[in-house]
Design a protein around this motif. Structure first.
Motif, short mmCIF file in Angstrom:
data_model
loop_
_atom_site.label_atom_id
_atom_site.label_comp_id
_atom_site.label_asym_id
_atom_site.label_seq_id
_atom_site.Cartn_x
_atom_site.Cartn_y
_atom_site.Cartn_z
N HIS A 22 0.83 -1.20 0.00
CA HIS A 22 0.00 0.00 0.00
C HIS A 22 0.87 1.26 0.00
O HIS A 22 0.60 2.22 -0.74
CB HIS A 22 -0.93 -0.02 1.21
N GLU A 23 1.90 1.27 0.81
CA GLU A 23 2.81 2.42 0.86
C GLU A 23 3.54 2.61 -0.47
O GLU A 23 3.77 3.74 -0.90
CB GLU A 23 3.81 2.26 2.00
N PHE A 24 3.92 1.50 -1.11
CA PHE A 24 4.57 1.58 -2.42
C PHE A 24 3.65 2.29 -3.41
O PHE A 24 4.08 3.20 -4.12
CB PHE A 24 4.92 0.18 -2.93
N ALA A 25 2.38 1.90 -3.44
CA ALA A 25 1.42 2.52 -4.35
C ALA A 25 1.23 4.01 -4.02
O ALA A 25 1.12 4.84 -4.94
CB ALA A 25 0.09 1.79 -4.29
N LYS A 26 1.22 4.36 -2.74
CA LYS A 26 1.08 5.76 -2.36
C LYS A 26 2.28 6.59 -2.79
O LYS A 26 2.13 7.72 -3.27
CB LYS A 26 0.88 5.87 -0.84
N VAL A 27 3.47 6.04 -2.63
CA VAL A 27 4.69 6.77 -3.03
C VAL A 27 4.71 6.97 -4.54
O VAL A 27 5.03 8.05 -5.03
CB VAL A 27 5.96 6.04 -2.54
N VAL A 28 4.36 5.93 -5.28
CA VAL A 28 4.31 6.04 -6.74
C VAL A 28 3.32 7.12 -7.15
O VAL A 28 3.60 7.94 -8.03
CB VAL A 28 3.96 4.69 -7.40
N ASP A 29 2.16 7.15 -6.50
CA ASP A 29 1.15 8.15 -6.82
C ASP A 29 1.63 9.57 -6.52
O ASP A 29 1.33 10.49 -7.27
CB ASP A 29 -0.14 7.85 -6.05
N ARG A 30 2.39 9.74 -5.45
CA ARG A 30 2.93 11.06 -5.11
C ARG A 30 4.00 11.50 -6.11
O ARG A 30 4.07 12.67 -6.48
CB ARG A 30 3.53 11.06 -3.71
N ILE A 31 4.86 10.57 -6.52
CA ILE A 31 5.96 10.93 -7.42
C ILE A 31 5.49 11.10 -8.86
O ILE A 31 5.91 12.02 -9.55
CB ILE A 31 7.08 9.88 -7.32
N ASN A 32 4.64 10.19 -9.31
CA ASN A 32 4.15 10.25 -10.68
C ASN A 32 2.67 9.87 -10.69
O ASN A 32 2.32 8.69 -10.75
CB ASN A 32 4.95 9.30 -11.56
N PRO A 33 1.77 10.85 -10.64
CA PRO A 33 0.33 10.56 -10.56
C PRO A 33 -0.20 9.74 -11.74
O PRO A 33 -1.13 8.96 -11.57
CB PRO A 33 -0.31 11.95 -10.55
N LYS A 34 0.41 9.89 -12.92
CA LYS A 34 -0.04 9.11 -14.08
C LYS A 34 0.19 7.61 -13.84
O LYS A 34 -0.69 6.78 -14.08
CB LYS A 34 0.72 9.55 -15.33
N VAL A 35 1.35 7.26 -13.34
CA VAL A 35 1.66 5.86 -13.04
C VAL A 35 0.84 5.40 -11.83
O VAL A 35 0.38 4.26 -11.78
CB VAL A 35 3.17 5.66 -12.80
N GLY A 36 0.62 6.28 -10.88
CA GLY A 36 -0.22 5.95 -9.73
C GLY A 36 -1.63 5.61 -10.15
O GLY A 36 -2.25 4.69 -9.60
N LYS A 37 -2.13 6.31 -11.14
CA LYS A 37 -3.47 6.01 -11.68
C LYS A 37 -3.49 4.63 -12.32
O LYS A 37 -4.47 3.90 -12.20
CB LYS A 37 -3.87 7.09 -12.68
N LEU A 38 -2.41 4.28 -13.02
CA LEU A 38 -2.33 2.95 -13.62
C LEU A 38 -2.31 1.86 -12.55
O LEU A 38 -2.93 0.80 -12.71
CB LEU A 38 -1.07 2.81 -14.48
N LEU A 39 -1.62 2.12 -11.44
CA LEU A 39 -1.54 1.13 -10.37
C LEU A 39 -2.89 0.89 -9.70
O LEU A 39 -3.10 -0.16 -9.10
CB LEU A 39 -0.53 1.56 -9.31
N GLN A 40 -3.80 1.85 -9.80
CA GLN A 40 -5.12 1.67 -9.21
C GLN A 40 -5.91 0.56 -9.89
O GLN A 40 -6.82 0.00 -9.29
CB GLN A 40 -5.91 2.97 -9.25
N SER A 41 -5.55 0.23 -11.12
CA SER A 41 -6.24 -0.85 -11.82
C SER A 41 -5.45 -2.16 -11.75
O SER A 41 -5.73 -3.10 -12.48
CB SER A 41 -6.48 -0.47 -13.28
N CYS A 42 -4.47 -2.21 -10.86
CA CYS A 42 -3.62 -3.40 -10.71
C CYS A 42 -3.69 -3.92 -9.27
O CYS A 42 -4.17 -3.24 -8.38
CB CYS A 42 -2.17 -3.06 -11.04
N TYR A 43 -3.19 -5.12 -9.09
CA TYR A 43 -3.08 -5.70 -7.75
C TYR A 43 -1.59 -5.71 -7.40
O TYR A 43 -0.80 -6.37 -8.06
CB TYR A 43 -3.66 -7.12 -7.74
#
Length: 114
Positions: free
Chosen positions: A9-30
């Motif tokens: 969960h923290e990994f996904a949050k950090v990715v979203d903070r650094i690059n919101p476009k990639v964070g959005k992609l991670l929302q559709s992944c497990y």
């Protein structure tokens, strides 16, 4: 000790903070933290596994360097991206029998994020 779910969960949050476009992609992944142990060295290593639907995996793999840098900064060794749709349709896979919860998560991802 930090739980693997919390770390993912923290990994996904950090990715979203650094690059919101990639964070959005991670929302559709497990996103899951996996363990790799070397018995001879008596060490455990952890890495991020991202299970993606067909339409997201190519975009996510193009950002693999960013994902790997974030994972390494969190003390993880690597990031792997796996196609959830192909895993579900593999006739030799025992995923449904061996890990029914993971199979259910992957099925939901593949069905809802086409």
């Amino acid at each position: 000790m930090i739980s693997e779910e919390y770390l993912a969960h923290e990994f996904a949050k950090v990715v979203d903070r650094i690059n919101p476009k990639v964070g959005k992609l991670l929302q559709s992944c497990y996103v899951k933290v996996a363990e790799f142990s070397v018995k001879r060295l008596r060490k455990r290593f952890y890495y991020i596994t991202i299970y993606c639907p067909d339409n997201v995996i190519i975009e996510l793999q193009s950002e693999k360097n960013l994902l790997k840098d974030i994972a390494e900064n969190m003390g993880l060794i690597d990031v792997t991206c796996l196609n959830a749709t192909k895993l579900l349709h593999d006739p030799l896979s025992r995923l449904k029998e061996d890990h029914p919860h993971l199979w259910m998560e992957l099925y939901w991802i593949a069905a809802h994020f086409k």
